[in-house]
Design a protein around this motif. Structure first.
Motif, short mmCIF file in Angstrom:
data_model
loop_
_atom_site.label_atom_id
_atom_site.label_comp_id
_atom_site.label_asym_id
_atom_site.label_seq_id
_atom_site.Cartn_x
_atom_site.Cartn_y
_atom_site.Cartn_z
N PHE B 73 0.83 -1.21 0.00
CA PHE B 73 0.00 0.00 0.00
C PHE B 73 0.87 1.26 0.00
CE2 PHE B 73 -2.99 -2.99 2.33
CZ PHE B 73 -3.66 -3.34 1.17
N SER B 74 1.99 1.21 0.72
CA SER B 74 2.89 2.37 0.74
C SER B 74 3.39 2.67 -0.67
CB SER B 74 4.09 2.11 1.66
OG SER B 74 3.65 1.94 2.99
N LEU B 75 3.79 1.62 -1.39
CA LEU B 75 4.31 1.81 -2.76
C LEU B 75 3.19 2.21 -3.70
CD1 LEU B 75 6.74 -1.26 -2.98
CD2 LEU B 75 7.37 1.17 -2.90
N TYR B 76 2.05 1.52 -3.61
CA TYR B 76 0.94 1.76 -4.53
C TYR B 76 0.45 3.20 -4.46
CZ TYR B 76 -3.50 0.96 -6.95
OH TYR B 76 -4.56 1.02 -7.82
N PHE B 77 0.42 3.75 -3.24
CA PHE B 77 -0.06 5.13 -3.09
C PHE B 77 1.11 6.11 -3.01
CE2 PHE B 77 -3.66 2.63 -1.39
CZ PHE B 77 -4.62 3.06 -2.30
N GLY B 78 2.28 5.69 -3.45
CA GLY B 78 3.44 6.58 -3.51
C GLY B 78 3.80 7.20 -2.17
N PHE B 79 3.88 6.38 -1.14
CA PHE B 79 4.21 6.82 0.22
C PHE B 79 3.31 7.96 0.66
CE2 PHE B 79 7.81 4.29 -0.96
CZ PHE B 79 8.01 3.54 0.19
N ILE B 80 2.02 7.70 0.55
CA ILE B 80 1.01 8.68 0.91
C ILE B 80 1.18 9.14 2.36
CG2 ILE B 80 -0.69 6.90 1.61
CD1 ILE B 80 -1.63 10.03 -0.33
N GLN B 81 1.71 8.23 3.23
CA GLN B 81 1.84 8.60 4.65
C GLN B 81 2.77 9.78 4.87
OE1 GLN B 81 2.86 5.73 3.13
NE2 GLN B 81 3.80 4.39 4.63
N PHE B 82 3.74 9.97 3.95
CA PHE B 82 4.63 11.12 4.09
C PHE B 82 4.13 12.31 3.28
CE2 PHE B 82 7.43 7.30 4.45
CZ PHE B 82 7.50 7.34 5.83
N ARG B 83 3.62 12.00 2.08
CA ARG B 83 3.18 13.10 1.21
C ARG B 83 1.95 13.80 1.77
NH1 ARG B 83 1.84 11.96 -4.37
NH2 ARG B 83 1.17 9.90 -3.71
N ALA B 84 1.05 13.04 2.40
CA ALA B 84 -0.21 13.64 2.86
C ALA B 84 -0.17 13.98 4.35
CB ALA B 84 -1.37 12.70 2.58
N PHE B 85 0.99 13.84 4.96
CA PHE B 85 1.07 14.03 6.42
C PHE B 85 0.62 15.45 6.81
CE2 PHE B 85 3.12 14.50 10.55
CZ PHE B 85 2.80 13.30 11.14
N LYS B 86 1.13 16.43 6.09
CA LYS B 86 0.81 17.82 6.41
C LYS B 86 -0.70 18.08 6.19
CE LYS B 86 1.96 22.51 5.19
NZ LYS B 86 2.22 23.25 3.94
N HIS B 87 -1.20 17.57 5.07
CA HIS B 87 -2.62 17.76 4.76
C HIS B 87 -3.50 17.10 5.85
CE1 HIS B 87 -6.03 18.73 2.30
NE2 HIS B 87 -6.45 17.48 2.31
N SER B 88 -3.06 15.94 6.33
CA SER B 88 -3.80 15.25 7.38
C SER B 88 -3.90 16.11 8.63
CB SER B 88 -3.11 13.93 7.74
OG SER B 88 -2.96 13.14 6.60
N ILE B 89 -2.77 16.74 9.00
CA ILE B 89 -2.78 17.60 10.19
C ILE B 89 -3.72 18.79 9.97
CG2 ILE B 89 -1.33 19.07 11.67
CD1 ILE B 89 0.18 16.67 11.96
N GLN B 90 -3.69 19.35 8.75
CA GLN B 90 -4.58 20.48 8.46
C GLN B 90 -6.05 20.07 8.58
OE1 GLN B 90 -3.03 21.41 4.56
NE2 GLN B 90 -1.97 23.23 5.31
N LEU B 91 -6.35 18.84 8.13
CA LEU B 91 -7.73 18.35 8.23
C LEU B 91 -8.14 18.25 9.70
CD1 LEU B 91 -7.78 15.55 5.51
CD2 LEU B 91 -9.23 17.58 5.54
N VAL B 92 -7.24 17.70 10.52
CA VAL B 92 -7.56 17.52 11.94
C VAL B 92 -7.73 18.88 12.62
CG1 VAL B 92 -6.71 16.63 14.13
CG2 VAL B 92 -6.46 15.27 12.07
N LYS B 93 -6.91 19.84 12.21
CA LYS B 93 -7.01 21.18 12.80
C LYS B 93 -8.31 21.88 12.38
CE LYS B 93 -3.48 23.93 12.34
NZ LYS B 93 -2.43 24.41 11.40
N GLY B 94 -8.97 21.35 11.36
CA GLY B 94 -10.23 21.93 10.92
C GLY B 94 -10.07 23.01 9.86
N ASP B 95 -8.87 23.07 9.23
CA ASP B 95 -8.63 24.08 8.20
C ASP B 95 -9.57 23.94 7.01
OD1 ASP B 95 -6.63 24.79 9.86
OD2 ASP B 95 -4.97 24.43 8.48
#
Lengths: 145, 517
Positions: B73-95
């Motif tokens: 899954f990491s390879l298939y989604f192009g290491f989404i866990q690192f690429r989307a990390f910032k966006h994930s935090i923004q989502l949690v913050k409610g941005d």
């Protein structure tokens, strides 16, 4: 040019009633429209159980309907009967912050709010809605005792 | 004074474990022993099947299964866990939250609730088990498994939301059983319904095992550590009573209080760990050297590198539940227009749970010198059972307690309360997951739900009365069996997630999804 509206905070309490009464006299003398605002206290950072999460959407609707029917609609009807131009705005959020947002969104000239009159330890510890509102409001605030 | 209180706290925790062995020596079979024997005999084959080694190696196939899936899954989604990390935090913050949706469940609340179900004994007892068998090196593999597991969580939680059932009254039901069923049908694949049923069966078992018996077992260990030894079934009956009051009696206030106290216990735990790490800042470098050295040499642990690796991977999976499917049930209840946003938010769970909290536990155990090392060879000293000898001959919760108490003498008591609360909150969470699977199998209805809930309460007692070994094995086996079915489904459905991801990206770029803050 139309007169900017006046936001009146109404929570169903005696203080809320007094605020509405004062706002009514303001509106009658200035010809401004009234916005009856009701804010349901809600924090996106509180903790919920799994069942609460599952039922949240349903509960939100119920809370909204109850606020509309039991609190806001009767006041709106009463003010309209007095010949005023009235609308309502019911929202979830931090009470003072949300009132400021409502005032901003409607370009209101002022916010009228009643105070419960608690000056004791509770208010000192947690702050009061009126106190916070006076601090953060971007338009004049009238606090009705 | 400090030494005294340290030993006192150690002593009280120690009583829990030798007591189990002692109970077995006694000729008179107690209720606990009887339950234990029946339990071990009836679940042994299941455990053996799940933990069978890959032929010709000493690697349990299930551990490879979970890690390979996470890597895929990491390879298939192009290491989404690192690429989307910032966006994930923004989502949690409610941005990106529309203010008009205020009053609905926020991303932060979804994450906090899902975390309170996973942060718990896995982070305290599980890590201690991992390092006391696999050495410091197990930590390295645990962190790696946590990082990779973020992609698995992302995949399963997106699907959980996408294929959930929404009912006219506004409530929702979701999880692997729904995406296996509906997703496979949508893609024209066979056996979706069969896999959904298999998952639901394993989920009920997992709820009874890892989500219930293991928790009850460790809660008993924690209490008897403080008040002295007594039969496990007594804790079981009391705990079952409280669980009964919440899930059957509808005493929601207990669950709500727990749900609010648990996050604070979690914060207190992390802060205490940080203080201990800060007090020994000069040893952190050495601890990390030990972790890395152990990861690639084994430093003399049983099974060498592979032994360390297996322990790290296994306990990481048990702690963050990535690939198990439980998180997909939890997240699917959240109201969102974009299923993928729940995927983004959920990928933070293995990070917080495993990469941050588990690593802290393990650092504290290493820094406080709990693992005994031969000063001449630099290798670990092993005990009779093949694990690493520890200062107080402790394992599980007791080892973590000993590590924390060696700095803060009073910490044993705090930890006992924390363990009890974590165990309780995890049990309530899993009673919810189990019930969702149960109603998927048998349909909704008061009577049917009551049967599940009564069974659940019964297994609380069984869990508290059994010995750790039998319970731990069955708990892992049942949880991992969920992962077997779930991950097969994820492989077939991952193109769906990719489509969601690409669509979301395009809309984010075009400004259709906009920032509100």
């Amino acid at each position: 040019m139309t007169t900017p509206p006046i936001v009146v905070a109404y929570d169903g309490s005696g203080a809320g009633e007094r605020a509405v009464t004062l706002a009514q006299t303001f509106a009658e003398s200035s010809g401004a429209a009234l916005i009856v605002a009701h804010v349901l206290e809600w924090s996106p950072y509180s903790f919920l159980t799994k069942e609460e999460i599952e039922e949240r959407h349903k509960r939100r609707k119920e809370e909204m309907t109850r606020a509309e029917q039991a609190l806001v609609s009767p006041v709106v009807a009463k003010l309209q009967a007095a010949g005023l131009s009235v609308s309502s705005d019911i929202r979830f959020g931090h009470v003072a912050e949300t009132l400021v947002e409502i005032a901003k969104a409607s370009n209101a000239s002022q916010i009228v709010i009643g105070r419960i009159g608690s000056s004791g330890l509770g208010a000192r510890l947690f702050g009061s809605v009126t106190g916070t509102l006076a601090q953060i409001a971007t338009v004049p605030v009238t606090i009705v005792p | 004074m400090q030494r005294f209180s340290q030993r006192a706290a150690l002593g009280v925790f120690l009583t829990a474990f030798p007591a189990m062995a002692m109970a077995q020596d006694e000729a008179a079979a107690t209720i606990g022993d009887t339950i234990n024997d029946i339990f071990a005999a009836s679940t042994g084959w299941f455990v053996a099947l799940i933990f069978a080694n890959v032929p010709g190696t000493t690697v349990p196939w299930i551990v490879g299964w979970l890690v390979i899936a996470a890597a895929v899954f990491s390879l298939y989604f192009g290491f989404i866990q690192f690429r989307a990390f910032k966006h994930s935090i923004q989502l949690v913050k409610g941005d990106y939250s529309d203010p008009n949706d205020a009053g609905e469940v926020s991303h932060f609340q979804a994450l906090a609730t899902a975390l309170s179900g996973t942060v718990g004994l896995g982070n305290i007892a599980g890590v201690a088990v991992a390092v006391s068998i696999g050495g410091a090196g197990a930590t390295f593999w645990m962190i790696l498994a946590g990082l990779l597991g973020m992609a698995t969580k992302f995949t399963e939680c997106t699907l959980g939301v996408k294929y959930r059932n929404e009912y006219p009254d506004g409530s929702v039901s979701g999880g692997p059983m729904y995406y296996l069923d509906k997703g496979f049908k949508e893609r024209g694949l066979p056996l979706g319904k069969f896999m959904a049923v298999m998952f639901a069966i394993f989920c009920v078992l997992g709820a009874m095992g890892g989500g219930n018996m293991f928790q009850a077992n460790q809660a008993h260990a924690a209490i008897s550590g403080v008040v002295g030894d007594y039969p496990g079934w007594i804790t079981g009956v009391i705990l079952a009573g409280v669980v009964f009051a919440v899930i059957i009696g509808g005493l929601k206030s207990i669950a709500q209080v727990t749900e609010k106290v648990v996050p604070f216990m979690g914060v207190l735990y992390v802060l205490s760990a940080l203080v201990i790490i800060a007090m020994n800042l000069d040893m952190v470098g050495e601890a990390f050297r030990e972790i890395v050295a152990g990861a690639f040499t084994g430093l003399g642990v049983t099974g060498g590198i592979i032994g360390a690796l297996i322990q790290g991977f296994r306990r990481a999976a048990f702690s963050n539940e990535a690939g198990i499917g439980s998180a997909a049930i939890a997240h699917s209840a959240v109201r969102t227009k974009e299923p993928i946003t729940e995927g983004f938010v959920s990928l933070l769970e293995p990070f917080i749970d495993t990469v941050v909290i588990c690593t802290m536990t393990s650092l504290v155990i290493i820094i406080t010198g709990q693992l005994m090392v031969n000063p001449e060879t630099g290798l670990y000293i092993l005990n009779d059972s093949g694990g690493i000898a520890t200062v107080g001959d402790t394992s599980g919760v007791a080892l973590t307690a000993a590590a924390f108490s060696s700095v803060f003498g009073w910490f044993g008591y705090v930890l006992a309360v924390a363990v009890f609360l974590f165990a309780f909150s995890t049990m309530i969470s899993w009673s919810y997951y189990g019930l969702k699977a149960w109603t998927y199998l048998f349909g909704e209805g008061k009577g049917k739900e009551l049967v599940f809930k009564l069974l659940f309460c019964f297994f609380v007692i069984v869990g508290a009365a059994s010995s750790l070994g039998a319970v731990l094995d069955f708990s892992d086996a049942a949880l991992f069996a969920m992962g077997v079915v779930n991950i097969i489904g994820l492989y077939f459905l991952m193109p769906v997630v990719k489509r969601e991801l690409n669509g979301y990206r395009a809309r984010l770029k075009s400004g259709e999804i906009k920032k509100f803050k």
